[in-house]
Structures are given as C-alpha cells and as structure tokens.
Write an enzyme that holds these catalytic residues in place. Structure first.
Site, PDB file in Angstrom:
ATOM      1  N   TYR A 165      28.811  -0.241  -4.638  1.00 13.92           N
ATOM      2  CA  TYR A 165      28.783   0.619  -3.448  1.00 13.92           C
ATOM      3  C   TYR A 165      30.189   0.931  -2.960  1.00 13.92           C
ATOM      4  CZ  TYR A 165      28.253   2.145   1.353  1.00 13.92           C
ATOM      5  OH  TYR A 165      28.346   2.868   2.511  1.00 13.92           O
ATOM      6  N   GLY A 172      26.472   5.387   2.566  1.00 14.32           N
ATOM      7  CA  GLY A 172      25.322   5.528   3.442  1.00 14.32           C
ATOM      8  C   GLY A 172      24.077   5.898   2.664  1.00 14.32           C
ATOM      9  N   ASN A 308      36.392   1.099   7.400  1.00 20.55           N
ATOM     10  CA  ASN A 308      35.283   0.194   7.698  1.00 20.55           C
ATOM     11  C   ASN A 308      35.787  -1.006   8.482  1.00 20.55           C
ATOM     12  OD1 ASN A 308      32.389  -0.945   6.043  1.00 20.55           O
ATOM     13  ND2 ASN A 308      32.745   1.148   6.693  1.00 20.55           N
ATOM     14  N   ARG A 399      35.434 -18.092  51.948  1.00 19.86           N
ATOM     15  CA  ARG A 399      35.095 -19.478  51.658  1.00 19.86           C
ATOM     16  C   ARG A 399      34.670 -19.683  50.197  1.00 19.86           C
ATOM     17  NH1 ARG A 399      29.779 -21.818  54.095  1.00 19.86           N
ATOM     18  NH2 ARG A 399      30.045 -19.950  55.359  1.00 19.86           N
TER      19      ARG A 399
END
Length: 652
Positions: A165, A172, A308, A399
């Site tokens: 890939y 994609g 990426n 406070r």
C-alpha cells in the site's frame, strides 16, 4: 528594511535591492527596481527616470501613492505589483515585489545552536522554541542509521515489484489498484498535489516552522521509508526557514493531517507559495533558489511519507499546552492581587485545609497564594488595615481559587503528557520495520488521542477565564468591592472599566461555545474507507482560541486589580505584588479619566505572552515542596518573569 535587502521577483529572475531605511518611498523602490532590471537587461529601452509605472498591492489591488513611505503602507509579507505604462490607458505588469517589514526581520535572527532530533525525545517546549526559530536541526547518528535502513526496505519493495500500500498501489479507495513501476514517482507527486486542498489563512511563520520541525522529527524515527537524501533536503529548508504556504483548515485528523502536510510538502517540491525571512512570500521555486536549495524530487513512498501523520494537531497542540501552562501560573498571581485589593482573607489558603483534600494541583495553588500574600517575609499594609474586620469568609471566586485553578494545572499536565507522547510517535502508514524487513499497514495516523486531549485542555483552561470574569465583576461593582464604581473617579462623567468588563464577559461566553468538543464528531471520507475521523485539527485550533481568550480576560483583570490598588494608596501590598504592579505601570498608566482602552489591554496581554511562563514553583511535577528562594520579578522590560516563590506564610 534597515541594513537589509528586499527581494524582487522579476519575471523568472531575482534581483536584490538594498534598502537601508523603511522611510524610503514607494516611488524610490519602484525606480530602484527598474534601474536594476534595466541594468541587467540593457535592451529594455527608455531610461528609468522616463518610465511611467504604477505600484499596487497584490491583495486588494489598491494603488500605492508613490510619495508614501514603505513603513506607512506595506505590511509584513505584502506583495506589490509594478506595472509599466504601455499606452494612455493600459499598464502591463512587469514583476512582483515581495515585501518584508523590518519589525519581523529585526525580531528574527538566524540561530547558531542546533537541536539534535532522534524522533524520541522532543517536548512541547522544544517544539515551541523550534517554532520561534531558536535552533537549527540536525539528526543524531542513530536517527541517520534508522532512516537509511528504512529506505533500503522500500528500495527492495520496488526492486522486487511487491504489492505494498502506498508504494506500489494507489491510496484510500484505490488501495487495490496496482501502479506500474514506471509510474511510481508520478504516484507520489500526485498524492501530494491532490491532497493540497486546504483553505483559510496560512499558518504564520512560527506555526509553519513548528509543523515542519515535527514532520522532520517523525521521519527521523526511521519508520516512514523516506530516503536520507530527501530528509536532509527538508532539514536544509528548515534551517534556511523556507516555509510553505499552509492553509489552516482542511484536515479531519485521520489518515493524518493530509491537507496541511501536503501543502507543506508541495512547497518543498518547489510548487505553490513559500515564505522566508530573507525573501518574504513568493513562488516556492524562487524562494528555494534564492537560498541555494533544490526542490524535492520524490521517490517511492516519499509522497505518502511526507503527508501522513498528526503533526498539525500536535504542533498547534504544543503551542496551546505551553501557553496554557504559562497563563495558569500567571492566573494565580493575578487572582492573588485581586484578593488583596478586595481585602480578602488568606485563611482559606491554610496548608492544613488543602492537605485534607490532597489534590496536588490544589495544594500547589494554595502554596503560591500563601507565598504571594501577607506573611512575616512579605508583610502587607493592606492586609494589616483590615486584620480585625468582621468578615468571616470571601466569595467563591476568591476563596476557591486553589480548587478551581488547581484542576486546571493538573489538566494541563495530563494533556502535555499525551502531546509529548504524540510528538515522538510514528504516525505514518504503512510503517516500515527495517529490523523485520517488512511494511505493515495500520492506523497510527488517527488523531483521536491528541484531539480528545486538546478538547479537554480547552474545557479545563477556560475555567481560568470564567472565574476571572467574576472577579472583574467584584472589582467593578461598588456594592461588592467598597471601591469606586467601575474603578474610576467622577463616575457618570467617566465609565471606567464598565465595557472592559463587558469584553471579558463576551470572551467567556464565546469560550463556552468553543469548549464544545470537536472530537465527538466524525464524518466518513474517502468513499467510506476512512469512515471514522478525529476532527483533531479543529480541536487544536479551537484550544488555541480558548487559551488566547483566557489570556485576554486575565489581562483585563490584571489591569483592573492594578487600578483598584490606586484607590487604596498610600497603603502598599506585599513586595512581590508591588513588583507586579510596577511592571504593569511600566506599560500602562493609571486610569484617571476615560480613554481608549484597547491599547491598554493589548499592552498587558503582550506582557503575559512575552513572559516565559516561569513561576518558579518550588515543586516539581506536583511533588514535595523543595527549598524555596525569595520571590522575584524581572525588571527587564517588557518581560514579566516570576522566577521563584517565597517561603510559605509562617504557620500556614
């Protein structure tokens, strides 16, 4: 610019025009540019003094008056178009002048020190300092070796025609599409160009520099499959401060911050726009050429390796964390001053009270209050003036500061831990494991971790503004403060802090909307391949907006508290708080009658921004109290630096 140069893009060539003084006129700049142009092109015809030309801003196309000075009409990073008159009605554009005002040039100095990156040890503070241009970058020897081994795996994938890939396939939805070997370089360039689809304002130089530094740090880990030569080219661009045009919007925070990182890579490829202190804004190829650099020529995997990752989220997140840490410490000092001028009690900060709850952030804030308020070491005449009053306790906004401010400090520490881990994480896909000789696809690019953390940061730090606005109300309201209404004499004729308080209220209200978490949203993208995303880019930008609003609200409170002190004179507060007052008065005078207040607020905001966040806390990571040193505030202007805290109040 003073003792500097102004770069001119003349068609496809560069000229350097010395500009010793920004009081030179627009006409002078045009004539000097033409003179140098014709000197290098002697066949251009008419003498310079006889040439008719106009100069206009590229943005908005506003014509510039030739008699105006450069400092009057040109801002940092302006483009100016010079056009020659061809006939009565027509002007032909000749070249673009890229302008850089002296203010930034004077501010920016090329660093001499180097920060060595290994992909494992960077911190949020380092990222911010890299963004400021305080260091150049080098890789450690270990990082060099890791990058080399990772690249060898990619080379073997290509050589053996493996289907991997992003190396030999599309991206994609196209992950099943195998790309021929002769198209692999085109594939990498295409993914950068097609993903450079961001919109909005460009990141400023500091943020663009942070983003580039973080991407280099991620690549230095040696899991991205980038070649050593390409990484060295990127480092050279960083060291020359050649910064791509990066629109701030467009990332959904999963599959990496694709759009901003693609714009970053596009400039390094010599396409799109780029900025540098030497040249200003111009075409990326010209900027690189002016610095003696070559555009990147991408090889297998390198396009994907550059785009990426979660570096946009984490770079902006680093700035948000560091600024939040600074303003949280400053908030304690400002609140202590407000409590003092409202004649509040220090009893609520007694050590034993906070020991019973044992939250470290709460204990630390209470310790700071005891260090700032009346003690044997730093007595307060104001505290002495109401020591025997009948008031039993104060409102919550005074406070309960340790309880409210304390959890903000712990929230920031929690978020900083996550961002520091993300900074030094490998968030690429696919990952290249050289020790195994394999590439593996995963989802480390998903930005859910930093997105969730930065949403939490916005919610946490907002509370500093929320409680501060209520303290401003107490300062301005005479029924609550025993001070003149809206902290001004001759009320009615003068409105004093009336609308300054409204501004604080408006900022707090806006923050309430911005605190809605972006990371609870997700939209499916890439044809349902990337079907859950983090929206982390917006989480980071939103967190920065919230932090800025907190800084502005606390600036208003600090102004109001110092103004309240005017009405308690000749009484004095503690020495540390008097020094805070003196510092504010070095940039803003007391409000004796109504005046334009925005500059006052901006001046104090700058003090808070320029302070280095160093309230020397006498504690380390909410640990045990160490030996304290006297509380000091630097007198060097315009910095406000609370370096260390005083000894706790005796018996507290």
């Amino acid at each position: 610019m003073r003792n500097g140069v102004r770069q001119l893009g003349v068609l496809d060539e560069w000229l350097t025009v010395p500009c010793k003084d920004l009081t030179c006129t627009v006409h002078w700049l045009g004539l000097e540019a033409l003179r140098r142009y014709t000197k290098n092109k002697p066949d251009n015809g008419d003498p310079v003094n006889e040439v008719c030309f106009t100069m206009r801003k590229c943005q908005g196309k506003g014509v510039l008056d030739p008699d105006d000075t450069l400092e009057e009409v040109l801002e940092d990073n302006d483009f100016v178009e010079l056009s020659l008159k061809e006939d009565k009605d027509n002007f032909s554009p000749l070249f673009i002048v890229s302008c850089l005002c002296a203010s930034y040039r004077k501010k920016y100095q090329e660093p001499k020190e180097y920060l060595y990156l290994d992909g494992n040890t960077l911190t949020t503070g380092d990222v911010v300092n890299l963004g400021k241009g305080m260091y150049k970058i080098k890789l450690t020897k270990e990082a060099e070796n890791n990058v080399k081994q990772s690249w060898e795996v990619v080379e073997n994938v290509v050589k053996e025609s493996k289907v991997v890939y992003g190396i030999t396939t599309g991206f994609g939805k196209f992950a099943q599409t195998v790309i021929p070997s002769e198209k692999i370089v085109e594939l990498q360039e295409n993914v950068v160009r097609s993903s450079a689809a961001g919109v909005g304002k460009p990141l400023n130089p500091e943020r663009a520099r942070m983003l580039l530094a973080l991407r280099i740090n991620a690549l230095a880990k040696g899991y991205s499959g980038i070649s050593p030569d390409t990484l060295h080219q990127i480092i050279e661009a960083y060291n020359a401060s050649c910064l791509s045009f990066i629109p701030e919007k467009g990332t959904v925070g999963a599959s990496g911050d694709l759009a901003p990182l693609s714009h970053l890579a596009l400039g390094l490829m010599g396409e799109g726009m780029m900025w540098s202190p030497k040249c200003g804004w111009a075409d990326a190829k010209h900027i690189l050429q002016a610095h003696g650099l070559k555009p990147l020529s991408l090889k297998a995997k390198e396009g994907l390796a550059l785009i990426n990752g979660t570096q946009l989220i984490t770079s902006l997140g680093s700035e948000a964390v560091e600024r939040a840490k600074a303003i949280a410490r400053q908030a304690d000092i400002i609140a202590a001053l407000t409590l003092e001028v409202l004649k509040g009690s220090a009893n609520a900060f007694d050590k034993d009270i906070h020991r019973l709850r044992s939250h470290p952030g709460q204990e630390e804030v209470a310790f700071r209050f005891r260090s700032l308020l009346d003690s044997h070491l730093y007595p307060s005449e104001i505290a002495e003036s109401h020591r025997n009053c009948n008031k039993v306790q104060d409102a919550y906004t005074l406070r309960c500061c340790p309880q409210v401010h304390g959890i903000v400090n712990e929230t920031i520490a929690f978020v900083k831990n996550i961002i520091n881990k993300e900074i030094n994480s490998a968030t690429d896909n696919p990952m290249v494991f050289s020790e195994r000789g394999v590439t593996l696809s995963g989802g480390n690019f998903h930005g859910e971790y930093p997105a969730k953390a930065l949403d939490y940061l916005a919610i946490g730090v907002h509370e500093l503004a929320s409680i501060s606005e209520r303290r401003i109300e107490r300062l301005c309201n005479p029924s609550l403060s025993e001070l003149p209404a809206f902290l001004v004499s001759e009320g009615g004729l003068n409105c004093g802090f009336m609308v300054a308080h409204c501004t604080a209220a408006a900022l707090v209200s806006e923050n309430k909307v911005l605190c809605h978490p972006s990371s609870v949203d997700s939209l499916s993208t890439s044809a349902a391949t990337e079907d859950h995303v983090s929206m982390g880019g917006w989480a980071a930008r939103k967190a920065l907006k919230v932090v800025k609003h907190v800084e502005q609200v606390l600036s208003i409170e600090l102004l109001a508290a110092c103004q309240a002190l005017e009405f308690l004179r000749p009484l004095k507060t503690t020495e540390p708080l008097e020094r805070v007052y003196d510092l504010v008065r070095s940039v803003v005078r007391p409000l004796t009658k109504d005046r334009f207040m925005t500059p006052d607020i901006e001046a104090v905001h700058r003090l808070l921004l320029e302070e280095n966040a160093s309230v020397g806390c006498c504690k380390s990571s909410y640990g045990e109290v160490q030996k304290a040193t006297p509380f000091t505030i630097t007198s060097r202007q315009p910095r406000w630096s609370v370096r260390s805290m005083a000894q706790p109040f005796c018996g507290a």
